[in-house]
Design a protein around this motif. Structure first.
Motif, PDB file in Angstrom:
ATOM      1  N   GLY A  10      -5.625   3.827   2.696  1.00  0.00           N
ATOM      2  CA  GLY A  10      -4.731   4.778   3.346  1.00  0.00           C
ATOM      3  C   GLY A  10      -3.640   5.346   2.462  1.00  0.00           C
ATOM      4  O   GLY A  10      -2.613   5.798   2.966  1.00  0.00           O
ATOM      5  N   THR A  11      -3.865   5.316   1.158  1.00  0.00           N
ATOM      6  CA  THR A  11      -2.845   5.838   0.247  1.00  0.00           C
ATOM      7  C   THR A  11      -3.039   7.325  -0.001  1.00  0.00           C
ATOM      8  O   THR A  11      -4.103   7.884   0.240  1.00  0.00           O
ATOM      9  N   ASN A  12      -1.991   7.952  -0.514  1.00  0.00           N
ATOM     10  CA  ASN A  12      -2.058   9.334  -0.991  1.00  0.00           C
ATOM     11  C   ASN A  12      -1.977   9.317  -2.510  1.00  0.00           C
ATOM     12  O   ASN A  12      -1.073   8.696  -3.077  1.00  0.00           O
ATOM     13  N   LEU A  13      -2.919  10.010  -3.168  1.00  0.00           N
ATOM     14  CA  LEU A  13      -2.875  10.120  -4.627  1.00  0.00           C
ATOM     15  C   LEU A  13      -1.815  11.142  -5.009  1.00  0.00           C
ATOM     16  O   LEU A  13      -1.838  12.279  -4.556  1.00  0.00           O
ATOM     17  N   VAL A  14      -0.866  10.715  -5.857  1.00  0.00           N
ATOM     18  CA  VAL A  14       0.223  11.584  -6.285  1.00  0.00           C
ATOM     19  C   VAL A  14      -0.086  12.198  -7.642  1.00  0.00           C
ATOM     20  O   VAL A  14       0.154  13.380  -7.879  1.00  0.00           O
ATOM     21  N   MET A  15      -0.630  11.380  -8.556  1.00  0.00           N
ATOM     22  CA  MET A  15      -0.836  11.839  -9.923  1.00  0.00           C
ATOM     23  C   MET A  15      -1.891  10.996 -10.592  1.00  0.00           C
ATOM     24  O   MET A  15      -2.019   9.814 -10.297  1.00  0.00           O
ATOM     25  N   ALA A  35      -3.988   6.277 -15.852  1.00  0.00           N
ATOM     26  CA  ALA A  35      -2.913   5.903 -14.930  1.00  0.00           C
ATOM     27  C   ALA A  35      -3.050   6.701 -13.648  1.00  0.00           C
ATOM     28  O   ALA A  35      -3.473   7.860 -13.661  1.00  0.00           O
ATOM     29  N   ARG A  36      -2.707   6.055 -12.554  1.00  0.00           N
ATOM     30  CA  ARG A  36      -2.691   6.728 -11.260  1.00  0.00           C
ATOM     31  C   ARG A  36      -1.474   6.271 -10.476  1.00  0.00           C
ATOM     32  O   ARG A  36      -1.071   5.107 -10.571  1.00  0.00           O
ATOM     33  N   ILE A  37      -0.917   7.191  -9.725  1.00  0.00           N
ATOM     34  CA  ILE A  37       0.194   6.865  -8.834  1.00  0.00           C
ATOM     35  C   ILE A  37      -0.209   7.234  -7.409  1.00  0.00           C
ATOM     36  O   ILE A  37      -0.695   8.342  -7.161  1.00  0.00           O
ATOM     37  N   TYR A  38      -0.033   6.279  -6.515  1.00  0.00           N
ATOM     38  CA  TYR A  38      -0.314   6.483  -5.097  1.00  0.00           C
ATOM     39  C   TYR A  38       0.935   6.144  -4.287  1.00  0.00           C
ATOM     40  O   TYR A  38       1.789   5.380  -4.748  1.00  0.00           O
ATOM     41  N   THR A  39       1.020   6.695  -3.076  1.00  0.00           N
ATOM     42  CA  THR A  39       2.059   6.266  -2.146  1.00  0.00           C
ATOM     43  C   THR A  39       1.414   5.841  -0.835  1.00  0.00           C
ATOM     44  O   THR A  39       0.334   6.305  -0.476  1.00  0.00           O
ATOM     45  N   THR A  40       2.099   4.929  -0.134  1.00  0.00           N
ATOM     46  CA  THR A  40       1.671   4.477   1.177  1.00  0.00           C
ATOM     47  C   THR A  40       2.915   4.239   2.020  1.00  0.00           C
ATOM     48  O   THR A  40       3.997   3.966   1.477  1.00  0.00           O
ATOM     49  N   SER A  41       2.759   4.333   3.337  1.00  0.00           N
ATOM     50  CA  SER A  41       3.888   4.059   4.230  1.00  0.00           C
ATOM     51  C   SER A  41       4.044   2.551   4.476  1.00  0.00           C
ATOM     52  O   SER A  41       5.004   2.125   5.105  1.00  0.00           O
ATOM     53  N   ASP A  42       3.116   1.751   3.955  1.00  0.00           N
ATOM     54  CA  ASP A  42       3.180   0.307   4.170  1.00  0.00           C
ATOM     55  C   ASP A  42       4.257  -0.340   3.305  1.00  0.00           C
ATOM     56  O   ASP A  42       4.669   0.202   2.286  1.00  0.00           O
ATOM     57  N   GLY A 100       8.244   2.748   2.713  1.00  0.00           N
ATOM     58  CA  GLY A 100       6.947   2.859   2.066  1.00  0.00           C
ATOM     59  C   GLY A 100       6.998   2.358   0.633  1.00  0.00           C
ATOM     60  O   GLY A 100       8.013   1.854   0.157  1.00  0.00           O
ATOM     61  N   THR A 101       5.881   2.522  -0.060  1.00  0.00           N
ATOM     62  CA  THR A 101       5.700   1.930  -1.378  1.00  0.00           C
ATOM     63  C   THR A 101       5.008   2.919  -2.305  1.00  0.00           C
ATOM     64  O   THR A 101       4.077   3.608  -1.897  1.00  0.00           O
ATOM     65  N   MET A 102       5.480   2.967  -3.542  1.00  0.00           N
ATOM     66  CA  MET A 102       4.798   3.717  -4.586  1.00  0.00           C
ATOM     67  C   MET A 102       4.021   2.715  -5.438  1.00  0.00           C
ATOM     68  O   MET A 102       4.567   1.683  -5.841  1.00  0.00           O
ATOM     69  N   ILE A 103       2.747   3.017  -5.689  1.00  0.00           N
ATOM     70  CA  ILE A 103       1.877   2.134  -6.474  1.00  0.00           C
ATOM     71  C   ILE A 103       1.534   2.851  -7.775  1.00  0.00           C
ATOM     72  O   ILE A 103       0.895   3.901  -7.764  1.00  0.00           O
ATOM     73  N   ASN A 104       1.998   2.281  -8.881  1.00  0.00           N
ATOM     74  CA  ASN A 104       1.789   2.882 -10.198  1.00  0.00           C
ATOM     75  C   ASN A 104       0.825   1.976 -10.965  1.00  0.00           C
ATOM     76  O   ASN A 104       1.174   0.842 -11.294  1.00  0.00           O
ATOM     77  N   MET A 105      -0.383   2.473 -11.209  1.00  0.00           N
ATOM     78  CA  MET A 105      -1.421   1.644 -11.823  1.00  0.00           C
ATOM     79  C   MET A 105      -1.816   2.176 -13.194  1.00  0.00           C
ATOM     80  O   MET A 105      -1.905   3.383 -13.384  1.00  0.00           O
ATOM     81  N   MET A 106      -2.022   1.257 -14.118  1.00  0.00           N
ATOM     82  CA  MET A 106      -2.513   1.603 -15.454  1.00  0.00           C
ATOM     83  C   MET A 106      -3.732   0.744 -15.750  1.00  0.00           C
ATOM     84  O   MET A 106      -3.708  -0.466 -15.535  1.00  0.00           O
TER      85      MET A 106
END
Length: 111
Positions: A10-15, A35-42, A100-106
């Protein structure tokens, strides 16, 4: 290939970005870094728990965990590797000011 890190539901891809300029992994193996950044309301605690469960289930070994900041304005980083260190991943979950939460993955893997 496909993205190597589980994606929180249920995340949104930001970048998303990708680089292979002077990137290395493991014993100085030339690598690609995505790298990817997603956001979620969780909540961050829920997102962190998801990765602490799903990453090992997908063959990743947790190498380091860091938690900083306050309960609602903090950040949690989990670092992983697999394939004898030839792949590495980091997942940073940060509280968003309005909830909510920002998820920054590499993710780094050999070229």
């Amino acid at each position: 290939g496909s993205w190597g890190i589980p994606i929180y539901p249920g995340t949104n891809l930001v970048m998303k970005t990708s680089s292979d300029k002077s990137e290395t992994v493991g014993d100085n193996i030339p690598a690609v870094a995505e790298a990817r950044i997603y956001t979620t309301s969780d909540k961050r605690t829920d997102v962190v728990a998801f990765y602490e469960n799903k990453m090992p289930a997908n063959g990743w070994t947790e190498m380091l965990r860091t938690d900083t900041g306050e309960v609602n304005m903090g950040s949690s980083v989990r670092q992983y590797e697999k394939n004898d260190g030839r792949e590495s991943a980091s997942v940073q979950c940060s509280d968003i000011k309005d909830g909510g939460t920002m998820i920054n993955m590499m993710w780094k893997y050999p070229k």
